[in-house]
Enzyme design. Structure first.
Site, PDB file in Angstrom:
ATOM      1  N   CYS A   1       3.096   9.276   2.840  1.00 38.17           N
ATOM      2  CA  CYS A   1       1.709   9.164   3.324  1.00 38.17           C
ATOM      3  C   CYS A   1       1.557   7.965   4.265  1.00 38.17           C
ATOM      4  O   CYS A   1       1.089   8.109   5.383  1.00 38.17           O
ATOM      5  CB  CYS A   1       0.739   9.039   2.154  1.00 38.17           C
ATOM      6  N   HIS A   2       1.930   6.774   3.786  1.00 39.76           N
ATOM      7  CA  HIS A   2       1.711   5.595   4.619  1.00 39.76           C
ATOM      8  C   HIS A   2       2.942   4.703   4.679  1.00 39.76           C
ATOM      9  O   HIS A   2       2.850   3.525   4.972  1.00 39.76           O
ATOM     10  CB  HIS A   2       0.509   4.800   4.113  1.00 39.76           C
TER      11      HIS A   2
END
Lengths: 417, 184
Positions: free
Chosen positions: B148-149
């Site tokens: 995701c990040h």
């Protein structure tokens, strides 16, 4: 305009732009109310509070309820056993329906006795009847949601009422069901509508209150207040009276919830719905029994349905059936007798609706049904012509305080304000 | 007469005090009552008894080969159970704590160093990091990588690079036997 009466500068700032505080002050605080209201005038506010209780507990229940035929019954049992305080919240909601109807029925009979439906309060009355209709629809659909035997067969019987409509009846019923019997689509839409309708009721209640505050409350004497000496400000005189009545109401309500929560329900509804078998004796919830008795009294399908809906419909035109200019039953000696006969007739219908449709009960149901309509359609119009009312008091104050003492007392009240 | 008047005046003041007391007491009772009624309505949102009853699970770890990892569901969340290789254990244990964003020694994160048990939820915003299956990206520290990040976790599940603030959470668990662990 009246903005200056608030000392808090924030309140003043807001009120100048959005006069919500002036509005509340005007409608809930200084609102002039007849000073002779008796405890029967508590039931309007009790009904409003019941509605709030139902909406709050209902929203909370919806957080744990599943509107699906395979899960509905179990999700309700889960609420009863596993959800924190779920049993309490459900019992409040379940008994709340009954108490809401008790309160509303007393409220309606109050209006019937004291002529609260008469000019200029006809629309107020009609909006009230509309609320009753919406309440009945909401209560019916709510009873279906636990998906017990009574839920299922109640839903089947009540939706089948519409099949009595000539030509399109069957198509309407199929549409209501979303299928060919009461099934998952029916449960789903009933849940959606059961959630929606209380908010419609809130809307009509607001209109009801707007109409009420146009001319103010009727009162036990039934004559209009002739001036400020006949009224007291709503706060604190009636707020405190309403709160006292509320505490009595809540005590009884709590007693029912904690000590006999299933008294007004039906044990068969703790059996999961079975579309293959109807319980031996099905009855609706108690508040529908008088109407159920009327339905069964007519030996014709369409006729029975028409009579049942007619029993409500006749209330809509009541202001034009009872043409007597005297509002309060206190001053109508003959009306008063017939009022109590009618009240007894309604109780009898309620009793008969809960009895099996056979033997003497059928005959009695027919007599009671005939009397119900006779009362509205013949007796009330006739009475307004032939009855000689007793003389009315000159003013509310006179009737309350009598003689000349009232002048001093009234001005004393005024000084206090 | 005079005496009578003063008595009356005092009792008026006394009455005023009593009235204030009654008003305050009434408001206090109403407040307590409102709170007592509000609590069940709020508390019903907490986990129900049946939800709490499902809060512990048992997992057989005897079938997990060295270097292999399995994911099990506990409280609705993935739990990573990794049978670590010698290399992975060594690299996890040899890291200086000063290099870590959330300093914690590997021994504090395991009961048996061979089996790393942790909640497979990135401490940044709750995604499930990659690295459980062969062929998945495992990040720059040979552990797990959150897609995701871009948070990188090492072979002890500690945050090494990226926006996540904390190491992957270790759930409460115990070894019921050599081959069975109880999570929760």
């Amino acid at each position: 305009m009246s903005t200056n009466k608030f000392s808090n500068p924030v309140v003043r700032w807001i009120d100048h732009r959005l006069p919500i505080f002036s509005f509340m002050d005007h409608e809930l605080n200084e609102y002039p109310t007849p000073k002779n209201l008796n405890y029967f005038w508590n039931f309007g506010s009790l009904a409003g509070i019941s509605l709030v209780i139902m909406i709050v507990t209902g929203i909370v229940l919806a957080m744990s309820y599943t509107p699906h035929v395979d899960h509905a019954f179990q999700s309700v049992e889960r609420i009863m056993r596993d959800v924190n305080h779920g049993w309490l919240i459900r019992y409040i909601h379940m008994n709340g329906a009954s108490f809401f109807f008790i309160v509303v029925f007393i409220h309606i009979f109050r209006g019937l006795y004291y002529g609260s439906y008469k000019a200029p309060r006809e629309l107020l009355w009609i909006l009230g009847v509309l609320i009753l209709l919406l309440m009945m629809a909401t209560a019916f659909m709510g009873y279906v949601l636990p998906w017990g035997q009574m839920s299922f067969w109640g839903a089947t019987v009540i939706t089948n009422l519409f099949s009595a409509i000539p030509l399109v009846g069957d198509s309407i019923v199929t549409m209501l069901w979303g299928g060919f019997s009461v099934d998952n689509p029916t449960l789903n839409r009933f849940f959606a509508l059961h959630y929606l309708m209380p908010f419609l009721i809130v809307g009509v209640v607001i209109l009801h209150l707007v109409a009420l505050h146009r001319f103010g409350s009727n009162n036990p004497i039934g004559i209009d207040p002739s001036g400020p000496q006949d009224t007291v400000p709503f706060h604190p005189y009636y707020t405190i009276k309403d709160f006292f009545g509320l505490s009595v109401f809540l005590s009884l309500f709590a007693a029912a919830i904690f000590f006999f929560p299933n008294f007004m329900g039906h044990p068969d509804n703790y059996i999961p719905a079975n579309p293959m078998q109807t319980p031996a004796h099905i009855v609706p919830e108690w508040y529908f029994l008088p109407f159920y008795a009327i339905l069964r009294a007519v030996p014709d399908k369409l006729g029975g349905v028409l009579a049942m809906f007619g029993a409500i419909a006749v209330l809509f035109i009541l202001p034009w059936l009872d043409r007597s200019p005297i509002r309060s039953g206190n001053f109508r000696p003959i009306f008063r007798i017939f009022f109590w006969v009618f009240a007894a007739d309604c109780v009898a219908l309620g009793y008969l609706g809960g009895m099996p449709a056979e033997g003497i009960y059928v005959v009695l149901s027919r007599v009671a049904t005939a009397w119900y309509f006779l009362h509205f359609l013949v007796i009330l119009p006739l009475l307004s012509v032939i009855e000689t009312p007793k003389p009315l008091p000159q003013s509310l104050s006179k009737s309350v305080l009598g003689g000349t003492a009232m002048v001093g007392a009234a001005s004393a009240v005024k000084e206090k304000i | 007469m005079v005496k009578k008047n003063t008595v009356k005046k005092e009792s008026n003041e006394e009455q005023r005090g009593r009235r204030d007391f009654i008003v305050v007491a009434s408001y206090a009772m109403a407040g307590i009552g409102a709170a007592a009624v509000a609590w069940p309505l709020i508390d019903q949102m907490n986990p129900a008894a049946d939800t709490l009853a499902l809060a512990s699970i048992e997992v057989d770890i005897s079938k997990i080969e060295v270097g292999q990892a399995i994911t099990v569901k506990w409280r609705g969340k993935p739990v990573f159970i990794k049978h670590r290789t010698e290399d992975e254990i060594n690299s996890a244990q040899s890291v200086e704590l000063s290099q870590l964003k959330d300093p914690q020694a590997d021994v504090e994160r395991v009961i048996n160093p061979q089996f790393l048990v942790m909640v497979g939820v990135c401490t940044h915003l709750g995604c499930v990091p990659l690295g459980q299956k062969t062929g998945e990206i495992r990040g720059e520290y040979d552990g797990w990588f959150c897609p995701c990040h871009g948070s990188h976790y090492d072979s002890s599940g500690r945050i090494r690079k990226g926006p996540a603030p904390l190491n992957l959470e270790i759930p409460p668990y115990q070894f019921a036997s050599n081959s069975l662990i109880k999570i929760g």
